[in-house]
Design a protein around this motif. Structure first.
Motif, PDB file in Angstrom:
ATOM      1  N   GLU A   1      67.221  19.059  72.842  1.00  0.00           N
ATOM      2  CA  GLU A   1      67.254  18.800  71.401  1.00  0.00           C
ATOM      3  C   GLU A   1      67.508  20.090  70.625  1.00  0.00           C
ATOM      4  OE1 GLU A   1      64.410  17.088  67.840  1.00  0.00           O
ATOM      5  OE2 GLU A   1      63.885  16.644  69.913  1.00  0.00           O
ATOM      6  N   ILE A   2      66.832  21.160  71.007  1.00  0.00           N
ATOM      7  CA  ILE A   2      67.033  22.450  70.334  1.00  0.00           C
ATOM      8  C   ILE A   2      68.488  22.901  70.482  1.00  0.00           C
ATOM      9  CG2 ILE A   2      66.512  24.924  70.471  1.00  0.00           C
ATOM     10  CD1 ILE A   2      63.615  24.130  71.141  1.00  0.00           C
TER      11      ILE A   2
ATOM     12  N   ASN B   1      70.866  20.567  68.333  1.00  0.00           N
ATOM     13  CA  ASN B   1      70.710  20.635  66.883  1.00  0.00           C
ATOM     14  C   ASN B   1      70.834  22.041  66.321  1.00  0.00           C
ATOM     15  OD1 ASN B   1      70.298  17.882  66.867  1.00  0.00           O
ATOM     16  ND2 ASN B   1      68.080  18.078  67.016  1.00  0.00           N
ATOM     17  N   LYS B   2      70.601  23.051  67.132  1.00  0.00           N
ATOM     18  CA  LYS B   2      70.648  24.457  66.710  1.00  0.00           C
ATOM     19  C   LYS B   2      70.058  24.617  65.309  1.00  0.00           C
ATOM     20  CE  LYS B   2      74.385  25.665  69.731  1.00  0.00           C
ATOM     21  NZ  LYS B   2      75.604  26.385  69.957  1.00  0.00           N
ATOM     22  N   PRO B   3      68.737  24.525  65.199  1.00  0.00           N
ATOM     23  CA  PRO B   3      68.093  24.443  63.887  1.00  0.00           C
ATOM     24  C   PRO B   3      68.092  25.731  63.069  1.00  0.00           C
ATOM     25  CG  PRO B   3      66.460  24.635  65.610  1.00  0.00           C
ATOM     26  CD  PRO B   3      67.797  24.518  66.284  1.00  0.00           C
ATOM     27  N   TYR B   4      68.665  26.804  63.594  1.00  0.00           N
ATOM     28  CA  TYR B   4      68.602  28.078  62.892  1.00  0.00           C
ATOM     29  C   TYR B   4      69.857  28.276  62.045  1.00  0.00           C
ATOM     30  CZ  TYR B   4      65.298  28.574  66.677  1.00  0.00           C
ATOM     31  OH  TYR B   4      64.283  28.348  67.563  1.00  0.00           O
TER      32      TYR B   4
ATOM     33  N   TYR C   1      70.224  30.279  77.361  1.00  0.00           N
ATOM     34  CA  TYR C   1      69.515  30.042  76.112  1.00  0.00           C
ATOM     35  C   TYR C   1      68.160  30.727  76.213  1.00  0.00           C
ATOM     36  CZ  TYR C   1      73.076  26.464  75.577  1.00  0.00           C
ATOM     37  OH  TYR C   1      74.278  25.810  75.489  1.00  0.00           O
TER      38      TYR C   1
ATOM     39  N   ASP D   1      62.922  18.562  75.040  1.00  0.00           N
ATOM     40  CA  ASP D   1      62.775  19.482  73.905  1.00  0.00           C
ATOM     41  C   ASP D   1      63.870  20.545  73.904  1.00  0.00           C
ATOM     42  OD1 ASP D   1      60.505  18.076  73.179  1.00  0.00           O
ATOM     43  OD2 ASP D   1      59.099  19.604  73.925  1.00  0.00           O
ATOM     44  N   ARG D   2      64.183  21.102  75.078  1.00  0.00           N
ATOM     45  CA  ARG D   2      65.225  22.139  75.151  1.00  0.00           C
ATOM     46  C   ARG D   2      66.590  21.569  74.789  1.00  0.00           C
ATOM     47  NH1 ARG D   2      60.782  23.441  76.746  1.00  0.00           N
ATOM     48  NH2 ARG D   2      60.201  25.415  77.637  1.00  0.00           N
TER      49      ARG D   2
ATOM     50  N   THR E   1      64.551  32.721  74.004  1.00  0.00           N
ATOM     51  CA  THR E   1      63.675  32.761  72.837  1.00  0.00           C
ATOM     52  C   THR E   1      63.971  33.994  71.986  1.00  0.00           C
ATOM     53  OG1 THR E   1      61.989  34.013  74.022  1.00  0.00           O
ATOM     54  CG2 THR E   1      61.810  31.598  74.083  1.00  0.00           C
TER      55      THR E   1
END
Length: 192
Positions: free
Chosen positions: A40-41, A44-47, A75, A37-38, A77
């Motif tokens: 992938e985040i 993709n940097k979804p922000y 990285y 999960d980390r 939160t």
């Protein structure tokens, strides 16, 4: 009577061992999922806005070894209110790459923490000597090392080109200490 008591004791031990193995497997699956999960985040940097990461680069000349370079990436939160009412971010993943003598010798670390509690979950160390790489993995639960790959009995017995970072790691518990140092270092980077 003795036979029956012995059989009951063996059955109790087997049941306890089975339960412990199931808990261990559940924790390993949880760590693998959190790691995936980390990654992938981070990939993709979804922000739309700035991503929550910090970088530190160090380069210097060391006597006897020459050029030393270190690149750390943290990285974390979004800031949230903590129990005491202050704002804080949780560090959930970090990497650190150290190279000596123009890349002939180096270390690469990955660290994974629980993003809610901040507890260590996983660490990876890759040690490079020329073209040879040696990899060590550490899995944590309740601030204790529960598994190492390779197993401890397969670790080199003496300090050599195959051992872990000689200034930092002598035993798996030292990895936990290093992860706490990385968390403290991260806190100095983030302004309150």
């Amino acid at each position: 009577m003795k036979l029956r008591l012995s059989l009951l004791m063996i059955a109790a031990i087997a049941t306890a061992s089975l339960a412990m193995a199931q808990n261990h497997n559940k924790r390993m699956a949880q760590i693998r999922q959190a790691y995936a999960d980390r990654l992938e985040i981070m990939q993709n940097k979804p922000y739309d806005g700035p991503f929550n990461e910090a970088e530190v680069n160090v380069a210097k000349n060391l006597p006897g070894t020459g050029l030393y370079e270190r690149h750390d990436q943290y990285y974390f939160t979004q800031e949230q209110y903590s129990a005491d009412g202050s704002m804080c971010s949780m560090l959930y993943f970090a990497t650190s790459k150290e190279t000596y003598a123009h890349g002939m010798h180096g270390y690469y670390w990955e660290f994974l923490w629980d993003s809610m509690e901040g507890d260590p979950m996983f660490a990876l160390l890759v040690r490079q000597e020329g073209d040879t790489k040696k990899e060590y993995r550490f899995y944590f639960e309740n601030n204790k090392v529960i598994k190492t790959v390779p197993e401890l009995k397969q670790w080199p017995k003496e300090k050599s080109m195959e051992t872990l970072h000689p200034d930092v790691i002598d035993k798996p518990a030292d990895v936990l200490k290093l992860m706490k140092e990385k968390q403290a270092e991260f806190k100095t980077l983030i302004k309150k």
